[in-house]
Write a protein that holds these residues in place. Sequence first.
Motif, PDB file in Angstrom:
ATOM      1  N   PHE A 126      16.909  -8.236  -5.042  1.00 37.44           N
ATOM      2  CA  PHE A 126      16.810  -6.771  -5.103  1.00 37.44           C
ATOM      3  C   PHE A 126      15.972  -6.355  -3.897  1.00 37.44           C
ATOM      4  CE2 PHE A 126      15.787  -2.582  -5.713  1.00 37.44           C
ATOM      5  CZ  PHE A 126      14.522  -2.325  -6.211  1.00 37.44           C
ATOM      6  N   THR A 127      16.596  -5.609  -2.969  1.00 34.38           N
ATOM      7  CA  THR A 127      15.854  -5.199  -1.757  1.00 34.38           C
ATOM      8  C   THR A 127      15.448  -3.730  -1.889  1.00 34.38           C
ATOM      9  OG1 THR A 127      17.933  -4.602  -0.645  1.00 34.38           O
ATOM     10  CG2 THR A 127      17.119  -6.845  -0.318  1.00 34.38           C
ATOM     11  N   ALA A 128      14.243  -3.411  -1.470  1.00 35.61           N
ATOM     12  CA  ALA A 128      13.659  -2.087  -1.751  1.00 35.61           C
ATOM     13  C   ALA A 128      14.115  -1.008  -0.788  1.00 35.61           C
ATOM     14  CB  ALA A 128      12.139  -2.171  -1.735  1.00 35.61           C
ATOM     15  N   ASN A 129      14.867  -1.344   0.243  1.00 36.78           N
ATOM     16  CA  ASN A 129      15.518  -0.291   1.029  1.00 36.78           C
ATOM     17  C   ASN A 129      16.643  -0.876   1.866  1.00 36.78           C
ATOM     18  OD1 ASN A 129      14.253  -1.305   3.408  1.00 36.78           O
ATOM     19  ND2 ASN A 129      14.222   0.779   4.224  1.00 36.78           N
ATOM     20  N   ASN A 130      17.385   0.013   2.526  1.00 37.02           N
ATOM     21  CA  ASN A 130      18.606  -0.375   3.246  1.00 37.02           C
ATOM     22  C   ASN A 130      18.326  -1.334   4.396  1.00 37.02           C
ATOM     23  OD1 ASN A 130      17.255   1.560   4.686  1.00 37.02           O
ATOM     24  ND2 ASN A 130      18.902   3.064   4.667  1.00 37.02           N
TER      25      ASN A 130
ATOM     26  N   GLU B 248       0.847  -1.219   0.000  1.00 40.51           N
ATOM     27  CA  GLU B 248       0.000   0.000   0.000  1.00 40.51           C
ATOM     28  C   GLU B 248       0.870   1.252   0.000  1.00 40.51           C
ATOM     29  OE1 GLU B 248      -2.337  -1.417   3.577  1.00 40.51           O
ATOM     30  OE2 GLU B 248      -3.757  -0.045   2.632  1.00 40.51           O
ATOM     31  N   VAL B 249       2.158   1.085  -0.272  1.00 38.99           N
ATOM     32  CA  VAL B 249       3.071   2.236  -0.279  1.00 38.99           C
ATOM     33  C   VAL B 249       3.638   2.368  -1.693  1.00 38.99           C
ATOM     34  CG1 VAL B 249       5.268   3.116   0.614  1.00 38.99           C
ATOM     35  CG2 VAL B 249       3.641   2.001   2.168  1.00 38.99           C
ATOM     36  N   THR B 250       3.563   3.564  -2.271  1.00 42.58           N
ATOM     37  CA  THR B 250       3.913   3.689  -3.693  1.00 42.58           C
ATOM     38  C   THR B 250       5.389   3.463  -3.968  1.00 42.58           C
ATOM     39  OG1 THR B 250       4.030   6.090  -3.336  1.00 42.58           O
ATOM     40  CG2 THR B 250       1.998   5.196  -4.331  1.00 42.58           C
ATOM     41  N   THR B 251       6.279   3.768  -3.007  1.00 39.88           N
ATOM     42  CA  THR B 251       7.695   3.479  -3.296  1.00 39.88           C
ATOM     43  C   THR B 251       7.901   1.972  -3.384  1.00 39.88           C
ATOM     44  OG1 THR B 251       8.061   3.725  -0.912  1.00 39.88           O
ATOM     45  CG2 THR B 251       8.783   5.547  -2.339  1.00 39.88           C
ATOM     46  N   ALA B 252       7.154   1.211  -2.599  1.00 43.15           N
ATOM     47  CA  ALA B 252       7.279  -0.257  -2.645  1.00 43.15           C
ATOM     48  C   ALA B 252       6.762  -0.797  -3.978  1.00 43.15           C
ATOM     49  CB  ALA B 252       6.512  -0.883  -1.489  1.00 43.15           C
ATOM     50  N   THR B 253       5.593  -0.339  -4.399  1.00 43.06           N
ATOM     51  CA  THR B 253       5.026  -0.861  -5.657  1.00 43.06           C
ATOM     52  C   THR B 253       5.773  -0.326  -6.868  1.00 43.06           C
ATOM     53  OG1 THR B 253       3.371   0.926  -5.521  1.00 43.06           O
ATOM     54  CG2 THR B 253       2.708  -1.247  -4.717  1.00 43.06           C
ATOM     55  N   ASP B 254       6.280   0.907  -6.787  1.00 41.68           N
ATOM     56  CA  ASP B 254       7.056   1.449  -7.923  1.00 41.68           C
ATOM     57  C   ASP B 254       8.362   0.678  -8.116  1.00 41.68           C
ATOM     58  OD1 ASP B 254       5.145   3.345  -8.346  1.00 41.68           O
ATOM     59  OD2 ASP B 254       6.279   5.048  -7.533  1.00 41.68           O
TER      60      ASP B 254
END
Length: 338
Positions: free
Chosen positions: A242-246, A187-193
Motif C-alpha cells: 500500500f503506497t501513500a501517494n502516486n 512528521e506529516v499527518t497525511t503520512a501517519t494517518d
Amino acid sequence: MSTIADVARRAGVSKMTVSRVINNSGYISPDTRERVEQAIAELGYIPNALARSLRFKQTQTIALIVTDITNPFFTTIARGVEDTASEHGFSVIFCNTDESREEEQEYVRVLIQKQIDGLLLVPARSTPDSIALLQDKTIPVVLLDRTIPGRPADTVRCDSELGAYHLVRHLIELGHRRIAVLSGPDEVTTATDRVAGWRRALLEAGLPALDDLVHYGAFSVDGGYQMARQALAGKPRPTALFTANNFIAVGAMHALREAGLRVPEDISLVTFDDLPPTMAIDPFFTAAMQPAYEMGQQATLLLLNRLEGKGPETTQELILPPQFVYRRSSGPPPPEDR
Ligand code: RIB
C-alpha cells in the motif's frame, strides 16, 4: 442588527457589491452605489469593524504554499484555488517548498512583507512555527491537506485514514495477509494517518500490524523505490504494497520490475492519489483519489469568508472523502501465498 446580507437584499445586489461600495474598491455604477448607500442608511447598517479593517488593509491577494509543485495532486488543488479566488476578485501568489520547513518559513516571512490578505498552507511538517507567525500577525490562514496536531486552525483535507482503511481492506478481502505500507515522512499527518488506516484494517481483520511492514520515507519516486526495496527484503516477502501517494507507487513499480515481480500476478499494489487521466494512458492503479480541485475550492471560500469577518469564532475543519477506483494493480495473492 442589520447585516451585509440585509443591505444586499434591500438594494438588490450581491454582498460582494455592498462590500465594494463600503470599501470603495472596484467599479460601481452611480445608480448601484446610490441604492446601496440608501439601503445602508435605511437599515442603519454598521460594517463589521474587523472585516472593515481587513478590507482596508486588503491587497486583494492571497497566497497558496504547496510542498511539491511537480505533483498533479497539488497543481489540481492550485487550479481550484485560482478559479475560486479570481471569481471573487482576488489574485493568487503560488509558492513551492519542496517539503522543506525552512523554505516554508522563508516564504511566510516574504508573504507577510508583501501584505497578503490571507494564506492557504500545505504544511511541510507538523510543526506550528509558520502558522503561529501568521496567527500572531492576525493574517487568516487555512491549512490544506495536512493538519498541525495541537494547533487548531481552519482546515480542508481529505480523509486519509478512511481512504487507507478501505484500500487495505480491499487487499485483505482479496486474500492478502502480509501487506507492507510505504508512506511519506512521519512528521506529516497525511503520512501517519494513512499508516493508521492500514493498521485499523489489519487489526479489524485479526491480522498483525507488524512494525517491520511499516516504511516511512519521502513522497517521491526515489522514496518509493527505496522503501519498496526494503519491503521486498522482508522475510517472508509481503504479498501486497500500500503506497501513500502516486509518486511512491511509481517508484515502487520500478523496484518491483527490477526484482522481476509482476503486478498483480506476483504482488499487488494499491495507492493514494492516482496519476491524472491526461498522463496515465492506460490507468492501472487501484487508488484512493482525493477531491483535490474541491479541496482547493472549499479552502479558498473558507479563507475569503474569514477575510469578510464571517464564520464562527471556532476553527472549522472540512474533511472530504476520497473516491475509489479498483483496477488491475490489485488481485489475489499468488497460489503459494494463499
Ligand atoms: O503527494 C503528496 C502527498 O502528500 C499527497 O497524497 C497529499 O495528500 C500530501 O499530503
